[in-house]
Design a protein around this motif. Structure first.
Motif, PDB file in Angstrom:
ATOM      1  N   LYS A 248       0.809  -1.209   0.000  1.00  0.00           N
ATOM      2  CA  LYS A 248       0.000   0.000   0.000  1.00  0.00           C
ATOM      3  C   LYS A 248       0.847   1.266   0.000  1.00  0.00           C
ATOM      4  O   LYS A 248       0.870   2.044   0.945  1.00  0.00           O
ATOM      5  N   GLU A 271      -6.938   2.045   0.073  1.00  0.00           N
ATOM      6  CA  GLU A 271      -7.766   1.212   0.934  1.00  0.00           C
ATOM      7  C   GLU A 271      -8.104  -0.074   0.193  1.00  0.00           C
ATOM      8  O   GLU A 271      -8.035  -0.147  -1.031  1.00  0.00           O
ATOM      9  N   SER A 272      -8.534  -1.085   0.944  1.00  0.00           N
ATOM     10  CA  SER A 272      -8.980  -2.327   0.306  1.00  0.00           C
ATOM     11  C   SER A 272     -10.385  -2.185  -0.252  1.00  0.00           C
ATOM     12  O   SER A 272     -10.746  -2.830  -1.229  1.00  0.00           O
ATOM     13  N   ALA A 276      -8.303   6.388  -0.705  1.00  0.00           N
ATOM     14  CA  ALA A 276      -7.106   6.238   0.086  1.00  0.00           C
ATOM     15  C   ALA A 276      -6.855   7.283   1.146  1.00  0.00           C
ATOM     16  O   ALA A 276      -7.547   8.270   1.272  1.00  0.00           O
ATOM     17  N   SER A 444      -5.309   1.506  11.384  1.00  0.00           N
ATOM     18  CA  SER A 444      -5.187   0.522  10.300  1.00  0.00           C
ATOM     19  C   SER A 444      -3.934   0.712   9.458  1.00  0.00           C
ATOM     20  O   SER A 444      -3.637  -0.145   8.614  1.00  0.00           O
ATOM     21  N   ARG A 460      -2.025  -1.623   5.083  1.00  0.00           N
ATOM     22  CA  ARG A 460      -3.281  -1.424   5.807  1.00  0.00           C
ATOM     23  C   ARG A 460      -3.652  -2.760   6.432  1.00  0.00           C
ATOM     24  O   ARG A 460      -3.605  -3.806   5.778  1.00  0.00           O
ATOM     25  N   TYR A 462      -6.652  -4.663   9.147  1.00  0.00           N
ATOM     26  CA  TYR A 462      -8.031  -4.458   9.573  1.00  0.00           C
ATOM     27  C   TYR A 462      -8.437  -5.415  10.690  1.00  0.00           C
ATOM     28  O   TYR A 462      -9.300  -6.283  10.514  1.00  0.00           O
TER      29      TYR A 462
END
Length: 522
Positions: A248, A271-272, A276, A444, A460, A462
């Motif tokens: 990332k 972000e997943s 972002a 995160s 990142r 989670y």
């Protein structure tokens, strides 16, 4: 990004309609210290035919007379990528709140042989010995060769495409967000983009559209021939060194901070499941000790967020052990550590039968004589969730040691819909050096740096259980043979403050009124 009249300016691609790609305009934030930010009104919106489908990546150039030229890519109403010029409406405004688009935009269109979707992201300009300005723009050829085109200008309105391309690498695909800048091989300061000379190397960086990673290489720039040659072709742009070895960190951009004489790197952290955030700004320096890589390190201003420090000195972590560190909640942390490995274990280290690689390994569960060892961050009490950040040492067939710096997301969350890969790469370790790492944890976002910034990993994660007060920190050593001794310093980190423009203006009015009323009493 740029520094102007006492303020750091950060322009970013923004979708006012939601946290997904589309409807891209330019957001604008300013800061005095790179930590506390104020969001200003939008800098530019997609209101012309030449940027109808988006105001995309751009770069600022500050001229010797103080003018600011902002070149940016626009996607036209027919989705052609073109380059446009904008400039501040009022240079006396230190916040640069209003921008004017040049009436004769676009100033550049795709040249013959370049596809309309493969011509984007102009760099900051650098001045030649003749007083002309050059920029480079990323593209590719039909055979998937990534290239950096070079244009020359005197007024930023009319341009000449130079015959030679700056550089190309076969098989790397589209180069976007190209960056080109000098670094000193003898000094610890950053350099203005136009600096050149015998004690200067040039960095060429490109974001690879194919694998979404940022690659760079060190080399020599020949102004007369308009070419750049890598020091080591085996680690050329797109096939060698990266700014960051996590999953990332992308579409990065540097700028020269003339106030503190440093070059600062910004990176985008996707972000997943949405768009972002941005990484902590990092200073960029040439590694004078290795002579083969850059040093990337969080800007010093980050340390102003530190509080509640703890020190764990010379903690012996035996093979197969896990040691909790009493730091309280570990969701916002700055962790600095130094590791020393048992010398007898190093001397008796066997040569492995298979070559080691962080991404191809089984993560922190793959045991070797000298690794893995490091930290379990964002760890739940029962360790059902944890993210190892660690070193792994192997002996090569020549008898030398090779050190890897890795991050294992495979057990970072019990959630099933997130990426859980293993990331990392080698890190140069010179004779006599201890192993060192620094980890910045911000919920995160995890940014990890080894050996003073020679290798970095951004990810990142989670967790669903290891959050807030339930997030813990551990030392671990999963090696089969070697004990390690760790000295660790930790700090809790305060949250940086970000304000919207209207609230900031209101607070400034209150502040100024207070001082006007209170002046006779001081």
């Amino acid at each position: 990004p740029l520094y102007y009249n006492g303020w750091y300016h950060f322009f970013y691609q923004y979708n006012p309609g939601g946290a997904i790609w589309g409807n891209i305009v330019w957001g604008h934030a300013v800061s005095k210290d790179l930590i506390k930010w104020v969001h200003l009104p939008l800098a530019m919106v997609a209101d012309k035919w030449y940027d109808f489908n988006g105001v995309w990546t751009g770069s600022a150039t500050i001229l010797p007379d103080g003018q600011i030229m902002m070149l940016y890519t626009g996607s036209t109403n027919e989705s052609v990528q073109v380059q446009n010029l904008a400039y501040p409406a009022d240079l006396s405004d230190p916040l640069l709140r209003e921008w004017v688009k040049y009436p004769e935009n676009p100033v550049l269109v795709p040249p013959p042989g370049i596809y309309k979707l493969d011509f984007r992201d102009p760099t900051t300009a650098w001045m030649t010995s003749e007083g002309k300005w050059r920029i480079t723009i990323g593209s590719k050829t039909n055979n998937k060769t990534g290239i950096a085109l070079v244009y020359e200008t005197t007024d930023f309105k009319t341009y000449k495409l130079l015959d030679n391309i700056l550089h190309s690498v076969q098989g790397t695909g589209m180069w976007e967000c190209v960056d080109f800048y000098p670094v000193s091989v003898s000094d610890s300061n950053g350099l203005d983009t136009s600096i050149k000379g015998p004690l200067v190397k040039h960095v060429l960086k490109a974001s690879m559209d194919d694998d979404r990673q940022d690659y760079y290489a060190l080399g020599t720039y020949n102004e007369a021939n308009v070419t750049w040659v890598p020091d080591n072709p085996s680690i050329d742009v797109g096939i060698g060194l990266r700014y960051d070895y996590g999953g990332k960190f992308y579409a990065s951009k540097t700028f020269y901070d003339q106030e503190k004489k440093r070059r600062i790197l910004w990176g985008w952290i996707p972000e997943s499941d949405s768009e972002a955030a941005d990484a902590i700004p990092r200073t960029v320096l040439y590694d004078q000790k290795t002579g083969s890589n850059l040093i990337l390190w969080p800007v010093e201003e980050v340390e102003t967020l530190r509080h509640k420090s703890k020190h764990f000195d010379k903690v012996v972590v035996s093979p197969g052990s896990i040691i909790p560190l009493d730091v309280g909640s570990a969701t916002e942390m700055d962790i600095v550590a130094e590791f020393n490995v048992d010398k007898e274990a190093i001397e008796g280290l066997p040569v492995p039968s298979e070559q080691y690689s962080c991404p191809k390994s089984k993560g922190a569960t793959q045991r070797g004589a000298l690794g893995p060892f490091g930290f379990l961050i964002l760890a739940a009490n029962d360790l059902s969730e944890h993210t190892p950040v660690y070193f792994y040492i192997v002996k090569t067939s020549t008898g030398s040691l090779k050190t890897f710096f890795c991050s294992d997301l495979s057990r970072s969350s019990i959630a099933l819909d997130v990426v859980k890969d293993v990331y990392g790469s080698t890190v140069p370790v010179l004779k006599g050096e201890s192993l060192s790492m620094r980890i910045l944890v911000d919920h995160s976002i995890v940014e990890a740096f080894a050996q003073g910034g020679r290798t970095s990993i951004t990810n990142r994660v989670y967790p669903t259980k290891a959050i807030y007060k339930d997030a813990k920190l551990y030392l671990f050593n999963n090696a089969t043979t070697a004990s390690v001794t760790a000295s660790v310093k930790t700090w809790q980190m305060s949250s940086s403050r970000t304000l919207c423009y209207s609230i900031w203006v209101h607070l400034m009015l209150i502040f100024s009124t207070f001082f006007m009323i209170g002046r006779p009493f001081f």
